[in-house]
Motif scaffolding. Sequence first.
Motif, PDB file in Angstrom:
ATOM      1  N   SER A  16       0.832  -1.062  -0.185  1.00 54.32           N
ATOM      2  CA  SER A  16      -0.090   0.137   0.202  1.00 54.32           C
ATOM      3  C   SER A  16       0.891   1.211  -0.026  1.00 54.32           C
ATOM      4  O   SER A  16       1.723   1.558   0.818  1.00 54.32           O
ATOM      5  N   HIS A  17       0.535   2.214  -0.902  1.00 57.90           N
ATOM      6  CA  HIS A  17       1.313   3.338  -0.973  1.00 57.90           C
ATOM      7  C   HIS A  17       1.216   4.505   0.224  1.00 57.90           C
ATOM      8  O   HIS A  17       2.081   5.046   0.701  1.00 57.90           O
ATOM      9  N   PHE A  18      -0.129   4.569   0.580  1.00 63.31           N
ATOM     10  CA  PHE A  18      -0.367   5.222   1.734  1.00 63.31           C
ATOM     11  C   PHE A  18       0.250   4.816   2.980  1.00 63.31           C
ATOM     12  O   PHE A  18       0.644   5.574   3.937  1.00 63.31           O
ATOM     13  N   LYS A  56     -10.170   1.693   5.978  1.00 64.51           N
ATOM     14  CA  LYS A  56      -9.112   2.051   5.084  1.00 64.51           C
ATOM     15  C   LYS A  56      -7.938   1.830   6.010  1.00 64.51           C
ATOM     16  O   LYS A  56      -7.896   1.864   7.093  1.00 64.51           O
ATOM     17  N   LEU A  57      -6.623   1.740   5.147  1.00 63.99           N
ATOM     18  CA  LEU A  57      -5.489   1.691   5.696  1.00 63.99           C
ATOM     19  C   LEU A  57      -4.633   2.871   5.222  1.00 63.99           C
ATOM     20  O   LEU A  57      -4.757   3.256   4.000  1.00 63.99           O
ATOM     21  N   GLY A  69      -5.574   7.548   8.654  1.00 65.84           N
ATOM     22  CA  GLY A  69      -5.214   8.710   7.396  1.00 65.84           C
ATOM     23  C   GLY A  69      -3.693   8.790   7.380  1.00 65.84           C
ATOM     24  O   GLY A  69      -3.017   9.042   8.711  1.00 65.84           O
ATOM     25  N   ALA A  70      -3.062   8.642   6.396  1.00 68.53           N
ATOM     26  CA  ALA A  70      -1.727   9.165   6.228  1.00 68.53           C
ATOM     27  C   ALA A  70      -1.061  10.252   6.806  1.00 68.53           C
ATOM     28  O   ALA A  70      -0.022  10.191   7.667  1.00 68.53           O
ATOM     29  N   MET A 117      -9.030  -1.255  -6.791  1.00 64.37           N
ATOM     30  CA  MET A 117     -10.199  -1.818  -6.091  1.00 64.37           C
ATOM     31  C   MET A 117     -11.414  -1.953  -7.090  1.00 64.37           C
ATOM     32  O   MET A 117     -12.154  -3.020  -6.905  1.00 64.37           O
TER      33      MET A 117
END
Length: 208
Positions: A16-18, A56-57, A69-70, A117
Motif C-alpha cells: 500500500s502506497h499510503f 481503510k489503511l 489517514g496517512a 479496487m
Amino acid sequence: MPSARAQLRIIGRSSSHFTRVTRVFAHEFGLTYEFQTVSNLHSLRRADYGGNPALKLPILETASGQWFGALNICRELARACATPVAIVWPEHLNERLAANAQELVSQGMTSEVALIMSTLPAPGVATDYQTKLRASLDWLEAHLPAVRRSLLPERRVSFLEVSAFCFVTHLAFRSVLDTSGYPELQDFCREFQRRESARLTAYGFDAT
Ligand SMILES: N[C@@H](CCC(=O)N[C@@H](CS)C(=O)NCC(=O)O)C(=O)O
C-alpha cells in the motif's frame, strides 16, 4: 495496543502506497514501530482495520488510541519524535506550483486506489482513471524538479516528496501505468530510493 517497547503500531500492507508514506516517515524519524498487516481488503469488519470506520489503511495505534489517514499519522509520528526534525508539510507549500504538485500527487494516489479496487481493465484499454492519472504524471514530470528546488533547503524531507515517491513507484509496482517515459520522475525516484527509509519499506505482497 502495541507492546510497551515499541509504543507504536502501524497497521497496513506492504503493497500500500499510503502505508509506505507513514513507514518512510517513521524511519526518517528513527522511530521503532510494530507493523501489522491487514490480510483481507474485502473484510467489512472495522476491527480488521484497527478500528477505522472508513475500513481503510493505514492506521497508527499509540498508547493514547488510533490515528486514521496517512497525513494524520505522519504528524503524530513527528510529535512522537524526541528530536525536532525539519519537515515541509503540505500547509507550508505557499507557492502555487508546489501546492498544485501536492494536490496532484494526493489525488493521484486516491484515484489509483479506486482504480485498483474496481479492478484493472484489459491490457491496452485505458480507463478514464488511467488517462487522468497520466495527465497528472505529465504535469509532475514538467514541474516537480522546479518545485523541489523551491522547497526549504534545510528540510530533512517533505510530505510532498515522500508521497510523490510512494505514488510514482506504486504505479509500476501495481502495473497501473508504465512510468518509464517520465525521465524526471524516474531520476527523482532513483535518488529518493537511496534513502534508508525507502530501502526499508520496499513494496511487496504480504504473506497473510
Ligand atoms: N485517506 C486515506 C486513504 C487510504 C487508502 O485509500 N488506503 C488504501 C490502501 S493504499 C485502502 O485502504 N484501500 C482499501 C479500500 O479502499 O477499500 C489516507 O490518507 O490514508
